[in-house]
Design a protein around this motif. Structure first.
Motif, PDB file in Angstrom:
ATOM      1  N   PHE A 204       0.817  -1.212   0.000  1.00 37.55           N
ATOM      2  CA  PHE A 204       0.000   0.000   0.000  1.00 37.55           C
ATOM      3  C   PHE A 204       0.854   1.268   0.000  1.00 37.55           C
ATOM      4  CE2 PHE A 204      -3.268  -2.821   2.206  1.00 37.55           C
ATOM      5  CZ  PHE A 204      -4.016  -3.005   1.048  1.00 37.55           C
ATOM      6  N   SER A 205       2.100   1.167   0.484  1.00 38.14           N
ATOM      7  CA  SER A 205       2.985   2.326   0.541  1.00 38.14           C
ATOM      8  C   SER A 205       3.898   2.451  -0.675  1.00 38.14           C
ATOM      9  CB  SER A 205       3.849   2.254   1.817  1.00 38.14           C
ATOM     10  OG  SER A 205       3.040   2.203   2.973  1.00 38.14           O
ATOM     11  N   HIS A 206       3.802   1.511  -1.622  1.00 36.78           N
ATOM     12  CA  HIS A 206       4.686   1.518  -2.784  1.00 36.78           C
ATOM     13  C   HIS A 206       4.469   2.801  -3.593  1.00 36.78           C
ATOM     14  CE1 HIS A 206       6.715   0.277  -6.449  1.00 36.78           C
ATOM     15  NE2 HIS A 206       7.213  -0.754  -5.787  1.00 36.78           N
ATOM     16  N   PRO A 207       5.544   3.450  -4.029  1.00 40.05           N
ATOM     17  CA  PRO A 207       5.401   4.747  -4.718  1.00 40.05           C
ATOM     18  C   PRO A 207       4.717   4.661  -6.076  1.00 40.05           C
ATOM     19  CG  PRO A 207       7.690   3.995  -4.758  1.00 40.05           C
ATOM     20  CD  PRO A 207       6.970   3.092  -3.807  1.00 40.05           C
ATOM     21  N   GLU A 208       4.605   3.471  -6.671  1.00 37.94           N
ATOM     22  CA  GLU A 208       4.044   3.373  -8.017  1.00 37.94           C
ATOM     23  C   GLU A 208       2.574   2.952  -8.037  1.00 37.94           C
ATOM     24  OE1 GLU A 208       6.465   0.936 -10.504  1.00 37.94           O
ATOM     25  OE2 GLU A 208       8.302   2.058 -10.086  1.00 37.94           O
ATOM     26  N   VAL A 209       1.970   2.718  -6.862  1.00 38.81           N
ATOM     27  CA  VAL A 209       0.585   2.253  -6.873  1.00 38.81           C
ATOM     28  C   VAL A 209      -0.376   3.385  -7.245  1.00 38.81           C
ATOM     29  CG1 VAL A 209       0.956   0.391  -5.208  1.00 38.81           C
ATOM     30  CG2 VAL A 209       0.284   2.676  -4.392  1.00 38.81           C
ATOM     31  N   THR A 210      -1.536   2.978  -7.742  1.00 40.45           N
ATOM     32  CA  THR A 210      -2.624   3.893  -8.048  1.00 40.45           C
ATOM     33  C   THR A 210      -3.797   3.575  -7.134  1.00 40.45           C
ATOM     34  OG1 THR A 210      -1.955   4.093 -10.362  1.00 40.45           O
ATOM     35  CG2 THR A 210      -4.228   4.673  -9.834  1.00 40.45           C
ATOM     36  N   MET A 211      -4.495   4.610  -6.672  1.00 38.74           N
ATOM     37  CA  MET A 211      -5.654   4.423  -5.811  1.00 38.74           C
ATOM     38  C   MET A 211      -6.924   4.724  -6.606  1.00 38.74           C
ATOM     39  SD  MET A 211      -6.603   6.214  -2.136  1.00 38.74           S
ATOM     40  CE  MET A 211      -5.130   5.537  -1.352  1.00 38.74           C
ATOM     41  N   TYR A 212      -7.880   3.811  -6.515  1.00 44.37           N
ATOM     42  CA  TYR A 212      -9.132   3.942  -7.242  1.00 44.37           C
ATOM     43  C   TYR A 212     -10.291   4.164  -6.276  1.00 44.37           C
ATOM     44  CZ  TYR A 212      -6.530   2.080 -11.214  1.00 44.37           C
ATOM     45  OH  TYR A 212      -5.606   1.887 -12.208  1.00 44.37           O
ATOM     46  N   HIS A 213     -11.203   4.994  -6.712  1.00 42.61           N
ATOM     47  CA  HIS A 213     -12.441   5.270  -5.969  1.00 42.61           C
ATOM     48  C   HIS A 213     -13.600   4.812  -6.841  1.00 42.61           C
ATOM     49  CE1 HIS A 213     -15.510   8.582  -4.618  1.00 42.61           C
ATOM     50  NE2 HIS A 213     -15.852   7.395  -4.188  1.00 42.61           N
ATOM     51  N   LEU A 214     -14.333   3.808  -6.378  1.00 43.31           N
ATOM     52  CA  LEU A 214     -15.516   3.342  -7.076  1.00 43.31           C
ATOM     53  C   LEU A 214     -16.730   4.009  -6.436  1.00 43.31           C
ATOM     54  CD1 LEU A 214     -14.731  -0.489  -7.328  1.00 43.31           C
ATOM     55  CD2 LEU A 214     -13.840   1.409  -8.704  1.00 43.31           C
ATOM     56  N   LYS A 215     -17.369   4.871  -7.190  1.00 37.45           N
ATOM     57  CA  LYS A 215     -18.523   5.608  -6.692  1.00 37.45           C
ATOM     58  C   LYS A 215     -19.790   4.906  -7.155  1.00 37.45           C
ATOM     59  CE  LYS A 215     -20.334  10.329  -6.302  1.00 37.45           C
ATOM     60  NZ  LYS A 215     -20.322  10.276  -4.823  1.00 37.45           N
ATOM     61  N   ALA A 216     -20.575   4.438  -6.199  1.00 39.42           N
ATOM     62  CA  ALA A 216     -21.729   3.598  -6.515  1.00 39.42           C
ATOM     63  C   ALA A 216     -22.761   4.338  -7.359  1.00 39.42           C
ATOM     64  CB  ALA A 216     -22.367   3.097  -5.226  1.00 39.42           C
ATOM     65  N   THR A 217     -23.217   3.679  -8.424  1.00 40.13           N
ATOM     66  CA  THR A 217     -24.342   4.174  -9.211  1.00 40.13           C
ATOM     67  C   THR A 217     -25.575   3.297  -9.018  1.00 40.13           C
ATOM     68  OG1 THR A 217     -23.647   2.900 -11.157  1.00 40.13           O
ATOM     69  CG2 THR A 217     -22.822   5.161 -10.961  1.00 40.13           C
ATOM     70  N   LYS A 218     -25.353   2.076  -8.515  1.00 40.39           N
ATOM     71  CA  LYS A 218     -26.452   1.148  -8.270  1.00 40.39           C
ATOM     72  C   LYS A 218     -25.982   0.110  -7.273  1.00 40.39           C
ATOM     73  CE  LYS A 218     -29.495  -2.154 -10.686  1.00 40.39           C
ATOM     74  NZ  LYS A 218     -29.794  -2.792 -11.989  1.00 40.39           N
ATOM     75  N   VAL A 219     -26.822  -0.239  -6.334  1.00 39.14           N
ATOM     76  CA  VAL A 219     -26.497  -1.273  -5.346  1.00 39.14           C
ATOM     77  C   VAL A 219     -27.572  -2.348  -5.414  1.00 39.14           C
ATOM     78  CG1 VAL A 219     -26.084  -1.819  -2.920  1.00 39.14           C
ATOM     79  CG2 VAL A 219     -25.369   0.392  -3.844  1.00 39.14           C
ATOM     80  N   VAL A 220     -27.136  -3.580  -5.662  1.00 44.00           N
ATOM     81  CA  VAL A 220     -28.058  -4.711  -5.736  1.00 44.00           C
ATOM     82  C   VAL A 220     -27.929  -5.500  -4.444  1.00 44.00           C
ATOM     83  CG1 VAL A 220     -28.703  -6.770  -7.042  1.00 44.00           C
ATOM     84  CG2 VAL A 220     -27.705  -4.807  -8.227  1.00 44.00           C
ATOM     85  N   CYS A 221     -29.009  -5.593  -3.700  1.00 42.81           N
ATOM     86  CA  CYS A 221     -29.009  -6.313  -2.416  1.00 42.81           C
ATOM     87  C   CYS A 221     -30.202  -7.263  -2.396  1.00 42.81           C
ATOM     88  CB  CYS A 221     -29.112  -5.347  -1.232  1.00 42.81           C
ATOM     89  SG  CYS A 221     -27.693  -4.267  -1.028  1.00 42.81           S
ATOM     90  N   PRO A 222     -30.034  -8.484  -2.878  1.00 40.04           N
ATOM     91  CA  PRO A 222     -31.142  -9.445  -2.842  1.00 40.04           C
ATOM     92  C   PRO A 222     -31.659  -9.631  -1.415  1.00 40.04           C
ATOM     93  CG  PRO A 222     -29.376 -10.270  -4.216  1.00 40.04           C
ATOM     94  CD  PRO A 222     -28.843  -9.038  -3.510  1.00 40.04           C
ATOM     95  N   GLN A 223     -32.952  -9.864  -1.293  1.00 40.24           N
ATOM     96  CA  GLN A 223     -33.567 -10.004   0.022  1.00 40.24           C
ATOM     97  C   GLN A 223     -33.142 -11.302   0.684  1.00 40.24           C
ATOM     98  OE1 GLN A 223     -37.794  -9.834  -0.121  1.00 40.24           O
ATOM     99  NE2 GLN A 223     -38.099 -10.022   2.083  1.00 40.24           N
ATOM    100  N   GLN A 224     -32.765 -11.208   1.946  1.00 45.77           N
ATOM    101  CA  GLN A 224     -32.405 -12.401   2.695  1.00 45.77           C
ATOM    102  C   GLN A 224     -33.618 -13.294   2.877  1.00 45.77           C
ATOM    103  OE1 GLN A 224     -30.678 -11.629   6.500  1.00 45.77           O
ATOM    104  NE2 GLN A 224     -30.790 -13.763   7.163  1.00 45.77           N
TER     105      GLN A 224
END
Length: 274
Positions: free
Chosen positions: A252-272
């Protein structure tokens, strides 16, 4: 390379994350399903909430042996595979697949592989583009309920059929997902060609197979953003990753890594189910 049966590496009955395209490669359906590994080249999938699959449809199933595993090391020493197959038969909620191509990884090494004689990796001439920068200016409130769940499944838009991989992640109470990787990886290259994806959080770290397939899970469809190192949020989230996964501090501290942010547009949550 090992000749051990696929079921001995992954398990005979596991949870899988399945992804397939609709009429267009820009339309992806993602499911959590039960998987019976029938042989090295055949799977039976069970969809408790139904499916929309058709005969001869290409489908990718993410397989791994991490059910009940709550600790990981920096080398990701679990068996895992992005199983590319085609639907061979459908009986109600059960679907059988025949393998087209897959590789089983353990750590960074391929320990088992298969491909049909006529299989060739599809060419991808989509031009890469710079991802938009995340709109975040401060780190969001992290979802502590997912602290024990170290890894989720990322589904990206590869040519012909989706690609899957496991990812260490952080999630916010607003369903933001964060992950870190090297820009040279296959998944990162795919994200630069199509800046949408799906991320599945399925609770395998804390529930057995019998409980997990009936448990409430989340499949999050997201737009993909990059968090540049110049953004103060980068360091804030980087420190949160290290707190959650201290054995991966070097990565996680490596200088060459890239950080991604996934911003939710839809959440699928089947009913338990009861």
């Amino acid at each position: 390379m090992t000749q051990i049966a696929l079921s001995n590496l992954i398990g005979k009955q596991v949870l899988g994350v399945a992804g397939t395209y609709g009429a267009k490669e820009s339309e992806m359906d993602v499911y959590i399903c039960g998987v019976n590994i029938l042989s090295d080249t055949a799977l039976e999938l069970f969809f408790p909430n139904g499916h929309q699959l058709k005969a001869d449809q290409k489908i990718t199933v993410h397989l791994d042996n991490r059910t009940g595993v709550s600790e990981y090391d920096a080398d990701l020493k679990v068996y895992r595979s992005s199983f590319k197959g085609i639907v061979s038969s459908i009986t109600g909620q059960k679907v059988q697949l025949t393998a087209i191509e897959y590789e089983v990884y353990y750590g960074a090494s391929i320990v088992k592989s298969f491909r049909t004689n006529d299989y060739e990796h599809p060419s991808d001439n989509r031009p890469p583009v710079d991802l938009p920068c995340s709109p975040l200016t401060v780190a969001p409130e992290i979802d502590d309920s997912e602290n024990d769940n170290k890894i989720g499944v990322l589904m990206t838009y590869a040519k012909q059929q989706p690609h899957s991989t496991v990812m260490a992640f952080l999630s916010s109470v607003d369903d933001d997902i964060f992950f870190i990787t090297f820009p040279s990886t296959f998944k990162a290259k795919l994200l630069s060609r199509h800046n949408q994806c799906y991320f599945a959080i399925d609770g395998r770290a804390t529930f057995t197979f019998e409980e997990a397939i009936e448990w409430n899970y989340s499949i999050i469809k997201s737009d993909v953003y990059e968090i540049p190192k110049s953004n103060p949020v980068f360091q804030q989230i980087q420190e949160l990753f290290i707190q959650k996964n201290p054995w991966e501090m070097g990565f996680f501290s490596h200088p060459e890594v890239t950080m991604y942010h996934l911003k939710a547009t839809k959440v699928v949550c089947p009913q338990q189910k009861d």
